[in-house]
Design a protein around this motif. Sequence first.
Motif, PDB file in Angstrom:
ATOM      1  N   ALA A   1       0.835  -1.214   0.000  1.00  0.00           N
ATOM      2  CA  ALA A   1       0.000   0.000   0.000  1.00  0.00           C
ATOM      3  C   ALA A   1       0.866   1.258   0.000  1.00  0.00           C
ATOM      4  O   ALA A   1       0.615   2.216   0.718  1.00  0.00           O
ATOM      5  CB  ALA A   1      -0.976  -0.003   1.185  1.00  0.00           C
ATOM      6  N   GLN A   2       1.896   1.259  -0.863  1.00  0.00           N
ATOM      7  CA  GLN A   2       2.870   2.351  -0.881  1.00  0.00           C
ATOM      8  C   GLN A   2       2.547   3.454  -1.885  1.00  0.00           C
ATOM      9  O   GLN A   2       3.342   4.364  -2.083  1.00  0.00           O
ATOM     10  CB  GLN A   2       4.271   1.775  -1.135  1.00  0.00           C
ATOM     11  N   GLU A   3       1.377   3.371  -2.503  1.00  0.00           N
ATOM     12  CA  GLU A   3       0.904   4.451  -3.368  1.00  0.00           C
ATOM     13  C   GLU A   3      -0.550   4.739  -3.040  1.00  0.00           C
ATOM     14  O   GLU A   3      -1.471   4.484  -3.826  1.00  0.00           O
ATOM     15  CB  GLU A   3       1.071   4.082  -4.849  1.00  0.00           C
ATOM     16  N   PRO A   4      -0.806   5.274  -1.824  1.00  0.00           N
ATOM     17  CA  PRO A   4      -2.186   5.479  -1.378  1.00  0.00           C
ATOM     18  C   PRO A   4      -2.863   6.715  -1.957  1.00  0.00           C
ATOM     19  O   PRO A   4      -4.072   6.834  -1.903  1.00  0.00           O
ATOM     20  CB  PRO A   4      -2.044   5.609   0.140  1.00  0.00           C
ATOM     21  N   GLY A   5      -2.103   7.637  -2.525  1.00  0.00           N
ATOM     22  CA  GLY A   5      -2.648   8.916  -2.950  1.00  0.00           C
ATOM     23  C   GLY A   5      -3.548   8.839  -4.159  1.00  0.00           C
ATOM     24  O   GLY A   5      -3.558   7.855  -4.903  1.00  0.00           O
ATOM     25  N   ASP A   6      -4.299   9.928  -4.354  1.00  0.00           N
ATOM     26  CA  ASP A   6      -5.110  10.038  -5.559  1.00  0.00           C
ATOM     27  C   ASP A   6      -4.249  10.660  -6.673  1.00  0.00           C
ATOM     28  O   ASP A   6      -3.080  10.985  -6.462  1.00  0.00           O
ATOM     29  CB  ASP A   6      -6.391  10.842  -5.293  1.00  0.00           C
ATOM     30  N   GLU A   7      -4.841  10.823  -7.845  1.00  0.00           N
ATOM     31  CA  GLU A   7      -4.092  11.311  -9.010  1.00  0.00           C
ATOM     32  C   GLU A   7      -3.372  12.621  -8.737  1.00  0.00           C
ATOM     33  O   GLU A   7      -2.198  12.782  -9.087  1.00  0.00           O
ATOM     34  CB  GLU A   7      -5.040  11.489 -10.200  1.00  0.00           C
ATOM     35  N   GLU A   8      -4.068  13.558  -8.110  1.00  0.00           N
ATOM     36  CA  GLU A   8      -3.485  14.884  -7.862  1.00  0.00           C
ATOM     37  C   GLU A   8      -2.343  14.803  -6.852  1.00  0.00           C
ATOM     38  O   GLU A   8      -1.300  15.442  -7.028  1.00  0.00           O
ATOM     39  CB  GLU A   8      -4.581  15.847  -7.379  1.00  0.00           C
ATOM     40  N   GLU A   9      -2.517  14.006  -5.802  1.00  0.00           N
ATOM     41  CA  GLU A   9      -1.449  13.847  -4.806  1.00  0.00           C
ATOM     42  C   GLU A   9      -0.206  13.216  -5.424  1.00  0.00           C
ATOM     43  O   GLU A   9       0.923  13.651  -5.150  1.00  0.00           O
ATOM     44  CB  GLU A   9      -1.941  12.978  -3.640  1.00  0.00           C
ATOM     45  N   ILE A  10      -0.391  12.210  -6.263  1.00  0.00           N
ATOM     46  CA  ILE A  10       0.735  11.545  -6.910  1.00  0.00           C
ATOM     47  C   ILE A  10       1.472  12.525  -7.828  1.00  0.00           C
ATOM     48  O   ILE A  10       2.692  12.642  -7.779  1.00  0.00           O
ATOM     49  CB  ILE A  10       0.259  10.306  -7.696  1.00  0.00           C
ATOM     50  N   LYS A  11       0.711  13.241  -8.648  1.00  0.00           N
ATOM     51  CA  LYS A  11       1.308  14.219  -9.572  1.00  0.00           C
ATOM     52  C   LYS A  11       2.088  15.280  -8.803  1.00  0.00           C
ATOM     53  O   LYS A  11       3.226  15.602  -9.158  1.00  0.00           O
ATOM     54  CB  LYS A  11       0.210  14.864 -10.414  1.00  0.00           C
ATOM     55  N   ASN A  12       1.477  15.825  -7.754  1.00  0.00           N
ATOM     56  CA  ASN A  12       2.149  16.864  -6.966  1.00  0.00           C
ATOM     57  C   ASN A  12       3.412  16.334  -6.294  1.00  0.00           C
ATOM     58  O   ASN A  12       4.444  17.004  -6.282  1.00  0.00           O
ATOM     59  CB  ASN A  12       1.203  17.449  -5.916  1.00  0.00           C
ATOM     60  N   PHE A  13       3.340  15.133  -5.734  1.00  0.00           N
ATOM     61  CA  PHE A  13       4.511  14.534  -5.092  1.00  0.00           C
ATOM     62  C   PHE A  13       5.654  14.398  -6.095  1.00  0.00           C
ATOM     63  O   PHE A  13       6.792  14.790  -5.827  1.00  0.00           O
ATOM     64  CB  PHE A  13       4.165  13.162  -4.497  1.00  0.00           C
ATOM     65  N   CYS A  14       5.359  13.833  -7.260  1.00  0.00           N
ATOM     66  CA  CYS A  14       6.400  13.603  -8.260  1.00  0.00           C
ATOM     67  C   CYS A  14       7.006  14.911  -8.756  1.00  0.00           C
ATOM     68  O   CYS A  14       8.218  15.030  -8.918  1.00  0.00           O
ATOM     69  CB  CYS A  14       5.842  12.810  -9.435  1.00  0.00           C
ATOM     70  N   SER A  15       6.159  15.885  -8.977  1.00  0.00           N
ATOM     71  CA  SER A  15       6.613  17.176  -9.473  1.00  0.00           C
ATOM     72  C   SER A  15       7.419  17.936  -8.418  1.00  0.00           C
ATOM     73  O   SER A  15       8.528  18.413  -8.685  1.00  0.00           O
ATOM     74  CB  SER A  15       5.408  17.999  -9.911  1.00  0.00           C
ATOM     75  N   LEU A  16       6.880  18.023  -7.213  1.00  0.00           N
ATOM     76  CA  LEU A  16       7.527  18.823  -6.174  1.00  0.00           C
ATOM     77  C   LEU A  16       8.751  18.152  -5.566  1.00  0.00           C
ATOM     78  O   LEU A  16       9.716  18.820  -5.194  1.00  0.00           O
ATOM     79  CB  LEU A  16       6.518  19.152  -5.064  1.00  0.00           C
ATOM     80  N   THR A  17       8.739  16.836  -5.467  1.00  0.00           N
ATOM     81  CA  THR A  17       9.835  16.130  -4.803  1.00  0.00           C
ATOM     82  C   THR A  17      10.957  15.757  -5.768  1.00  0.00           C
ATOM     83  O   THR A  17      12.126  15.832  -5.408  1.00  0.00           O
ATOM     84  CB  THR A  17       9.300  14.849  -4.113  1.00  0.00           C
ATOM     85  N   TYR A  18      10.609  15.372  -6.995  1.00  0.00           N
ATOM     86  CA  TYR A  18      11.619  14.872  -7.933  1.00  0.00           C
ATOM     87  C   TYR A  18      11.637  15.612  -9.273  1.00  0.00           C
ATOM     88  O   TYR A  18      12.332  15.185 -10.196  1.00  0.00           O
ATOM     89  CB  TYR A  18      11.417  13.368  -8.170  1.00  0.00           C
ATOM     90  N   ASP A  19      10.889  16.700  -9.394  1.00  0.00           N
ATOM     91  CA  ASP A  19      10.840  17.473 -10.635  1.00  0.00           C
ATOM     92  C   ASP A  19      10.528  16.614 -11.854  1.00  0.00           C
ATOM     93  O   ASP A  19      11.071  16.815 -12.943  1.00  0.00           O
ATOM     94  CB  ASP A  19      12.155  18.234 -10.863  1.00  0.00           C
ATOM     95  N   VAL A  20       9.662  15.640 -11.674  1.00  0.00           N
ATOM     96  CA  VAL A  20       9.301  14.726 -12.759  1.00  0.00           C
ATOM     97  C   VAL A  20       8.542  15.480 -13.845  1.00  0.00           C
ATOM     98  O   VAL A  20       7.577  16.195 -13.568  1.00  0.00           O
ATOM     99  CB  VAL A  20       8.456  13.551 -12.207  1.00  0.00           C
ATOM    100  N   THR A  21       9.003  15.300 -15.083  1.00  0.00           N
ATOM    101  CA  THR A  21       8.329  15.918 -16.229  1.00  0.00           C
ATOM    102  C   THR A  21       7.791  14.874 -17.211  1.00  0.00           C
ATOM    103  O   THR A  21       7.068  15.222 -18.131  1.00  0.00           O
ATOM    104  CB  THR A  21       9.288  16.856 -16.995  1.00  0.00           C
ATOM    105  N   PHE A  22       8.141  13.592 -17.012  1.00  0.00           N
ATOM    106  CA  PHE A  22       7.646  12.551 -17.914  1.00  0.00           C
ATOM    107  C   PHE A  22       6.210  12.183 -17.532  1.00  0.00           C
ATOM    108  O   PHE A  22       5.749  12.483 -16.430  1.00  0.00           O
ATOM    109  CB  PHE A  22       8.571  11.326 -17.924  1.00  0.00           C
ATOM    110  N   PRO A  23       5.476  11.532 -18.440  1.00  0.00           N
ATOM    111  CA  PRO A  23       4.067  11.243 -18.184  1.00  0.00           C
ATOM    112  C   PRO A  23       3.847  10.229 -17.058  1.00  0.00           C
ATOM    113  O   PRO A  23       4.586   9.258 -16.912  1.00  0.00           O
ATOM    114  CB  PRO A  23       3.554  10.669 -19.503  1.00  0.00           C
ATOM    115  N   LEU A  24       2.803  10.499 -16.286  1.00  0.00           N
ATOM    116  CA  LEU A  24       2.323   9.594 -15.239  1.00  0.00           C
ATOM    117  C   LEU A  24       0.952   9.096 -15.673  1.00  0.00           C
ATOM    118  O   LEU A  24       0.038   9.893 -15.872  1.00  0.00           O
ATOM    119  CB  LEU A  24       2.165  10.326 -13.908  1.00  0.00           C
TER     120      LEU A  24
END
Length: 159
Positions: free
Chosen positions: A68-91
């Motif tokens: 259960a290591q990805e409990p977030g919804d779409e917006e939480e996942i996107k924000n985490f990836c963007s803010l924490t790792y500067d992810v720009t590739f598609p999710l």
Amino acid sequence: MNVHDFTVDMPGGGKQDMSEFKGKVLLLVNTASKCGFTPQYKGLEQLNEKYADKGLVVMAFPCNQFGAQEPGDEEEIKNFCSLTYDVTFPLAKKIDVNGDNADPLWKHLKDQQAGLLGSRAIKWNFTKFLVDRDGKVVGRYGPQVAPGSLEKDIEKLLA
């Protein structure tokens, strides 16, 4: 059948027709935000930045099936990836990679490239599949394989 024959559900209800990636090399990864391997997002983004102009597409598939290591919804996942790792590739939209509700693309990936000792199941987050320009699955890498160590395999496919 090859990877280009599939359509992927994207956040917000959109669809990604994988045939749009014909001629590109794909690195498809099941991901999670609260996993010991989560820092691999940084390496995935580095690959994306280094090779996107040469034809690499990195795509993450969030999955909550392992601890259960990805409990977030779409917006939480996107924000985490963007803010924490500067992810720009598609999710992609959060999916199952195993079981009766496994995403069809991931069923195909597992059928094309077995894991350790011939296992088809995904064992944990950050399993990676490398797909050539023709949509053929050419490599499967376990979670412990750092994204940067895939550079030689990626470069061969991009050459």
